[in-house]
Design a protein around this motif. Structure first.
Motif, short mmCIF file in Angstrom:
data_model
loop_
_atom_site.label_atom_id
_atom_site.label_comp_id
_atom_site.label_asym_id
_atom_site.label_seq_id
_atom_site.Cartn_x
_atom_site.Cartn_y
_atom_site.Cartn_z
N LYS A 44 0.89 -1.19 0.10
CA LYS A 44 -0.15 0.13 -0.13
C LYS A 44 1.06 1.32 -0.11
O LYS A 44 0.37 2.24 -0.58
N MET A 45 2.06 1.10 0.78
CA MET A 45 2.70 2.52 0.75
C MET A 45 3.48 2.48 -0.42
O MET A 45 3.63 3.73 -1.08
N LEU A 46 3.72 1.58 -1.14
CA LEU A 46 4.61 1.74 -2.37
C LEU A 46 3.71 2.31 -3.39
O LEU A 46 4.26 3.54 -4.13
N LEU A 47 2.41 1.73 -3.59
CA LEU A 47 1.66 2.60 -4.35
C LEU A 47 1.19 4.00 -4.16
O LEU A 47 1.47 4.84 -4.97
N VAL A 48 0.79 4.10 -2.89
CA VAL A 48 0.15 5.40 -2.30
C VAL A 48 1.16 6.41 -2.45
O VAL A 48 1.14 7.78 -2.89
N SER A 49 2.57 6.21 -2.00
CA SER A 49 3.56 7.14 -1.87
C SER A 49 3.89 7.45 -3.54
O SER A 49 4.23 8.87 -3.50
N PHE A 50 4.23 6.55 -4.45
CA PHE A 50 4.44 6.93 -5.74
C PHE A 50 3.22 7.55 -6.37
O PHE A 50 3.66 8.46 -7.21
N SER A 51 2.07 7.50 -5.99
CA SER A 51 1.01 8.11 -6.63
C SER A 51 0.62 9.60 -6.30
O SER A 51 0.20 10.37 -7.04
N THR A 52 1.60 9.94 -5.36
CA THR A 52 1.65 11.39 -5.11
C THR A 52 2.35 12.11 -6.05
O THR A 52 2.29 13.41 -6.15
N LEU A 53 3.09 11.44 -6.86
CA LEU A 53 3.90 12.15 -7.93
C LEU A 53 3.56 11.68 -9.45
O LEU A 53 4.46 11.50 -10.26
N ILE A 54 2.45 11.06 -9.34
CA ILE A 54 1.94 10.42 -10.83
C ILE A 54 2.14 11.58 -11.91
O ILE A 54 2.65 11.36 -13.09
N VAL A 55 1.61 12.92 -11.66
CA VAL A 55 1.60 13.65 -12.67
C VAL A 55 2.78 14.19 -13.10
O VAL A 55 3.39 13.89 -14.38
N PRO A 56 4.06 14.25 -12.44
CA PRO A 56 5.37 14.62 -13.00
C PRO A 56 6.14 13.23 -13.34
O PRO A 56 6.62 13.55 -14.51
N MET A 57 5.88 12.36 -12.96
CA MET A 57 6.71 10.95 -13.10
C MET A 57 6.12 10.57 -14.39
O MET A 57 6.84 10.18 -15.31
N PHE A 58 4.75 10.61 -14.68
CA PHE A 58 4.06 10.03 -16.00
C PHE A 58 4.41 10.92 -16.92
O PHE A 58 4.70 10.46 -18.18
N ASP A 59 4.50 12.22 -16.96
CA ASP A 59 4.67 13.14 -17.99
C ASP A 59 6.14 13.16 -18.36
O ASP A 59 6.30 13.27 -19.72
N VAL A 60 7.28 12.78 -17.42
CA VAL A 60 8.48 12.63 -18.00
C VAL A 60 8.59 11.38 -18.81
O VAL A 60 9.28 11.29 -20.18
#
Length: 379
Positions: A260-276
């Motif tokens: 849960k921590m893995l996904l929720v933590s990285f989901s906080t940066l989905i916009v910049p990470m996916f955009d790259v």
């Protein structure tokens, strides 16, 4: 007591940032240290870009004071060994210092992307050296625990990836700082829930720094000499701290909570990470250097639909909140791999919708293509 410390850290960092940022503006205008507009940038007037210089010193002063007081009065630090926390934070400060220096030089004189990449890799190496590395994927693609020789290179990639994602998303007023502020609030709340108090204080200290900066960045007027950008110094600092907290949460000892921590933590940066990922693939498809800047980031696409700059910024912040809420709710019911696939699908659908509105807008205003003058009018 811990809530008192968290609030105190937030207030101190916000007050220090509120005092330092106007002084940076004063020096910037006296020494003419500006971010000069060009064909790729949205702003049309020279704006100081040294706001990020305040981030690291304010964070260092605030956290050192808080930790010193807690040690002095023998208050509990963490549910882990204080020595472990101390070592990790010493390496964090060392990495932040190197990124801070390279960021200042880049903002003042300019630095090649290769040189910055080498420094980022060196700073990323400090996390595994302190014992902090991504040792599990929590079941993503069926992978759980990963060996040290795989986890360490993957950790270096993740740190450089996040750091550059924050740097590249910093294209319009309030976007990088707003996304980082949302991420820090969520990560700080998770750290508080699991009793990781020092990391929680770091997150909310950064929030305290970002709020005054965000106000100057979004609502400051150039003609009143109140507007400022964070520059590479700020974005590199934010990306490094975010990767530090995310890696800490992903290494949580609770194996039930780790996926849960893995996904929720990285989901906080989905916009910049996916955009790259999207931008790099687009550049490679067009046979262009993936490291050279262009006007194809997601905020550029929002502006091409006819949105004003503040509406584009607000829209992207809402997109980030949507993904965070979606993942936080569905992680209890869906497999982590399926949920990751759903995130990617929704991201693709969003871009298809954006492409439709871009085509519609440009068909209605054929003479107003994406030029610097039109971008300025969009703001």
């Amino acid at each position: 007591m811990i809530y008192f410390f968290i609030v105190t850290v937030f207030v101190i960092s916000a007050l220090l940032a509120s005092v330092i940022i106007p002084r940076i503006l004063l020096v910037s205008y006296k020494k003419k240290l500006f971010d000069v507009p060009d064909a790729r940038k949205v702003h049309t007037s020279p704006v100081p870009r040294l706001g990020g210089i305040s981030f690291f010193p304010v964070l260092l002063v605030t956290i050192c004071l808080a930790m010193g007081i807690r040690y002095l009065f023998h208050l509990p630090i963490e549910h882990v060994s204080p020595d472990t926390v101390f070592v990790q934070f010493m390496f964090l400060v060392a990495g932040l210092t190197m990124l801070y220096l390279i960021g200042v030089v880049d903002d003042l004189m300019g630095v090649s992307y290769l040189y910055k990449l080498v420094v980022q890799l060196l700073c990323a190496c400090l996390f595994p050296a302190s014992g902090l590395w991504l040792n599990s994927l929590g079941g993503l693609f069926g992978i759980y625990d990963i060996p040290f020789w795989v986890g360490v290179p993957f950790t270096l990639f993740i740190v450089v990836y996040i750091t550059n994602a924050i740097n590249l998303i910093d294209g319009i007023d309030g976007l990088a700082s707003g996304l980082s502020c949302i991420s820090m609030c969520v990560l700080g709340g998770i750290c508080l829930w699991f009793g990781h108090y020092i990391h929680c204080m770091v997150a909310f200290a950064v929030v305290g720094i970002l709020i005054p900066f965000w106000i100057y960045n979004v609502y400051g007027r150039v003609e009143r000499r109140r507007k400022i950008f964070m520059g590479d110094t700020g974005s590199l600092t934010l990306g490094y701290i975010l990767s530090f907290i995310i890696l800490h949460l992903c290494m949580a000892e609770d194996h039930v909570a780790r996926p849960k921590m893995l996904l929720v933590s990285f989901s906080t940066l989905i916009v910049p990470m996916f955009d790259v990922v999207r931008v790099v693939l687009s550049r490679l498809r067009d046979h262009r250097n993936p490291f050279l800047p262009d006007k194809n980031h997601i905020h550029h696409k929002f502006l091409r639909t006819g949105m004003r700059i503040r509406w584009a910024m607000a829209g992207l912040l809402m997109v980030s909140l949507f993904f965070i809420a979606l993942n936080a709710i569905l992680v209890r019911y869906l497999n982590i791999t399926l949920l990751c696939g759903l995130d990617i699908l929704l991201w693709i659908v969003m871009h298809l919708v954006l492409n439709h509105f871009i085509a519609l807008h440009e068909s209605r205003f054929p003479r107003k293509k994406w030029t610097r003058d039109y971008a300025a009018k969009a703001g």
